[in-house]
Write an enzyme that holds these catalytic residues in place. Structure first.
Site, PDB file in Angstrom:
ATOM      1  N   SER A 149      39.501  15.939 -42.764  1.00  0.00           N
ATOM      2  CA  SER A 149      39.383  15.341 -44.020  1.00  0.00           C
ATOM      3  C   SER A 149      38.259  15.043 -44.747  1.00  0.00           C
ATOM      4  O   SER A 149      37.861  15.893 -45.646  1.00  0.00           O
ATOM      5  CB  SER A 149      39.399  14.119 -43.328  1.00  0.00           C
ATOM      6  OG  SER A 149      38.519  13.772 -42.767  1.00  0.00           O
ATOM      7  N   ASP A 153      35.797  11.018 -37.955  1.00  0.00           N
ATOM      8  CA  ASP A 153      34.764  12.298 -37.649  1.00  0.00           C
ATOM      9  C   ASP A 153      34.372  13.617 -38.464  1.00  0.00           C
ATOM     10  O   ASP A 153      35.191  13.558 -39.304  1.00  0.00           O
ATOM     11  CB  ASP A 153      35.480  13.146 -36.009  1.00  0.00           C
ATOM     12  CG  ASP A 153      37.064  13.278 -36.317  1.00  0.00           C
ATOM     13  OD1 ASP A 153      37.345  13.314 -36.976  1.00  0.00           O
ATOM     14  OD2 ASP A 153      37.108  12.994 -34.909  1.00  0.00           O
ATOM     15  N   ASP A 182      34.851  17.455 -38.323  1.00  0.00           N
ATOM     16  CA  ASP A 182      35.050  18.335 -37.615  1.00  0.00           C
ATOM     17  C   ASP A 182      35.184  19.718 -37.890  1.00  0.00           C
ATOM     18  O   ASP A 182      34.810  19.808 -39.222  1.00  0.00           O
ATOM     19  CB  ASP A 182      37.169  18.311 -38.121  1.00  0.00           C
ATOM     20  CG  ASP A 182      37.978  17.230 -37.473  1.00  0.00           C
ATOM     21  OD1 ASP A 182      37.602  16.923 -36.239  1.00  0.00           O
ATOM     22  OD2 ASP A 182      38.541  16.621 -38.160  1.00  0.00           O
ATOM     23  N   ASP A 223      34.269  16.532 -33.470  1.00  0.00           N
ATOM     24  CA  ASP A 223      34.593  17.339 -33.395  1.00  0.00           C
ATOM     25  C   ASP A 223      34.234  18.269 -32.892  1.00  0.00           C
ATOM     26  O   ASP A 223      34.813  18.994 -34.611  1.00  0.00           O
ATOM     27  CB  ASP A 223      36.449  16.911 -33.275  1.00  0.00           C
ATOM     28  CG  ASP A 223      36.245  15.843 -32.820  1.00  0.00           C
ATOM     29  OD1 ASP A 223      36.270  14.682 -32.138  1.00  0.00           O
ATOM     30  OD2 ASP A 223      37.964  14.966 -32.773  1.00  0.00           O
ATOM     31  N   LYS A 255      47.097   8.768 -46.443  1.00  0.00           N
ATOM     32  CA  LYS A 255      46.212   8.532 -45.185  1.00  0.00           C
ATOM     33  C   LYS A 255      46.452   6.927 -45.094  1.00  0.00           C
ATOM     34  O   LYS A 255      46.963   6.275 -44.094  1.00  0.00           O
ATOM     35  CB  LYS A 255      45.813   9.434 -45.043  1.00  0.00           C
ATOM     36  CG  LYS A 255      45.780  11.322 -45.242  1.00  0.00           C
ATOM     37  CD  LYS A 255      44.362  11.993 -45.193  1.00  0.00           C
ATOM     38  CE  LYS A 255      43.537  11.658 -44.725  1.00  0.00           C
ATOM     39  NZ  LYS A 255      43.387  11.981 -43.466  1.00  0.00           N
ATOM     40  N   TYR A 285      50.190   7.308 -38.151  1.00  0.00           N
ATOM     41  CA  TYR A 285      49.324   8.363 -38.634  1.00  0.00           C
ATOM     42  C   TYR A 285      48.752   8.887 -37.210  1.00  0.00           C
ATOM     43  O   TYR A 285      47.654   8.495 -36.216  1.00  0.00           O
ATOM     44  CB  TYR A 285      48.542   8.046 -39.157  1.00  0.00           C
ATOM     45  CG  TYR A 285      47.502   9.023 -39.614  1.00  0.00           C
ATOM     46  CD1 TYR A 285      47.782   9.368 -40.695  1.00  0.00           C
ATOM     47  CD2 TYR A 285      45.929   9.007 -38.701  1.00  0.00           C
ATOM     48  CE1 TYR A 285      46.385  10.425 -41.051  1.00  0.00           C
ATOM     49  CE2 TYR A 285      45.128   9.923 -39.228  1.00  0.00           C
ATOM     50  CZ  TYR A 285      45.602  11.126 -40.289  1.00  0.00           C
ATOM     51  OH  TYR A 285      44.250  12.008 -41.098  1.00  0.00           O
TER      52      TYR A 285
END
Length: 450
Positions: A101, A112, A114, A167, A228, A237
């Site tokens: 995202s 978070d 990524d 992450d 989303k 989701y």
């Protein structure tokens, strides 16, 4: 860090715009004034839902990414020197790329980051989960809740840096020195990677390709933010629980953008619900043609192909990633989840049609699910632990297996299971000692024969 997002190719003067996707658009009509007004109202609702970061929050994320990259580069240099790598090669250090995202530009304030750490071949995955985690990451005062998961399907390091959740994946490319510039779309970087390395690298490759394959990134982002948020509020989701997660929704929205390249975000939402309400699953969603083979001289990898693979043929709702090797991003979807998704899409279609007829408003679309009022019977699964580390481990283990429980509950033909992707967290009193951490999962049960 990730380079700036590239816009879709523009058409030359006097030439038709380049077709994106595997087939021509359904409509190239431009938005009318009402569509633009409706989009403005949609964006106001998204603001009220808290979908956007403040300038301060955005700056904090950018500083976290910059510090992580600097730390990773120093680790890569130190590791190379300790192994006798020539100083010139040592200077070819690691690089950090974002995906998910954040890379797509649709992250919420609590999402978070990524990211993928790309390193030359003298850095191994074992080094990442050992020396980088132990000697660099965990020693920082602004880093907390470090939780390495090397045994995961896609190995990941989870942690918080200055309260921003991260992450972090890892991939060691088979280069003594990383190319400059590094184009992750080149198939040669897949050479000699194991399955975990391919999945890690493809997170970045997929995100970059999605942005290249949509005709207008601004409308894509608004529509994706909306879908989303709708999915979160409706309890659908979660890729892990067998519904749809971020990459699934991004591909679904990108496909609709290709079919209506000039439409406003408000129109795209209605077209999305209408298209997928009528879609004949398991016909796959593809936003670019799949390739069976990589570029010449590159290592071949297994590609999603239901014509030759029985497991691929059993998938119920194929949403195929655009990067080689193509994979079905929604292989977790089972019969209960597909039924739930169809129900929610039908509701979305009904409401967006009412909005177009000015008989409803966008806020109604984003109303929370009535899950806890719909059924008389529920299964509740509690994850209880005395400390955060144990709670995270048990949570991940239970979450990854809950979709199997949902499927098992439907084995008696007279029972239907209704998964719910949202969890409830609380602290509960223990028989002795401090309160325990508790996260609860829920599955609704119905008996159609009653």
């Amino acid at each position: 860090m990730s380079p700036p997002a590239a816009s879709a190719p523009a058409a030359s003067a006097g030439q038709p715009p380049k077709q994106l996707g595997i087939s021509p658009p359904f409509s190239t009509a431009s938005p009318k004034s009402w569509d633009l007004e409706s989009t403005a109202q949609l964006e106001q609702v998204l603001q009220a839902c808290g979908c956007f970061e403040t300038a301060e929050q955005k700056a904090r994320r950018e500083s976290v990414i910059a510090d992580l990259e600097a730390m990773a580069q120093q680790w890569s240099k130190d590791l190379g020197r300790s192994r006798g790598i020539e100083e010139q090669a040592v200077q070819s250090v690691a690089t950090l790329r974002t995906f998910g995202s954040y890379r797509l530009g649709v992250n919420t304030p609590d999402a978070d980051i990524d990211c993928l750490l790309l390193c030359p071949r003298h850095c191994a995955r074992e080094d990442f989960f050992n020396s980088f985690c132990r000697d660099y990451l965990a020693t920082r005062d602004d880093v907390s809740e470090v939780f390495p998961v090397p045994e995961a399907y896609t190995p990941v390091m989870k942690f918080k840096m200055r309260d921003v959740p991260v992450d972090m994946l890892f991939c060691s490319l088979q280069h003594a020195q990383l190319p400059r510039p590094l184009d992750v779309q080149e198939d040669r970087h897949l050479r000699d990677l194991d399955a975990e390395g391919v999945r890690s690298l493809n997170g970045v490759r997929v995100a970059e390709l999605i942005l290249q394959l949509v005709p207008n990134q601004t409308t894509f982002r608004t529509a994706l933010r909306a879908i989303k948020e709708w999915a979160r509020r409706r309890g659908i989701y979660s890729n892990v629980l067998g519904c749809l997660g971020g990459v699934n929704w991004a591909i679904l929205v990108a496909f609709v953008c290709q079919k209506y390249p000039n439409a406003a975000p408000s129109t795209l939402l209605h077209r999305l619900f209408r298209l997928y309400f009528k879609w004949s699953w398991p016909m796959p969603i593809l936003i670019t043609p799949t390739r069976e083979e990589p570029a010449e001289g590159c290592t071949p990898h297994a590609v999603w192909n239901p014509k030759v693979d029985l497991r691929d043929r059993a998938h119920l709702m194929p949403i195929v990633t655009p990067a080689y090797p193509a994979m079905n991003s929604s292989y977790n979807v089972g019969e209960p989840q597909l039924r739930l998704l169809k129900e929610e899409i039908a509701r979305g279609l009904e409401l967006t049609e009412k909005i177009q007829e000015e008989r409803s408003h966008w806020a109604e679309l984003f109303e929370p699910s009535d899950f806890f009022y719909r059924f008389q019977h529920y299964v509740q699964v509690d994850v209880l632990a005395d400390n955060p580390e144990d709670h995270r481990r048990w949570f991940g283990w239970i979450e990854s297996r809950l979709r199997h429980l949902t499927l098992a509950l439907e084995r008696p033909p007279q029972l239907l299971a209704h998964p719910y992707a949202n969890t409830i967290f609380q602290r509960v009193a223990a028989a002795s000692g401090p309160p325990q951490l508790c996260t609860s999962f829920f599955i609704g049960l119905s008996f159609p024969c009653e």
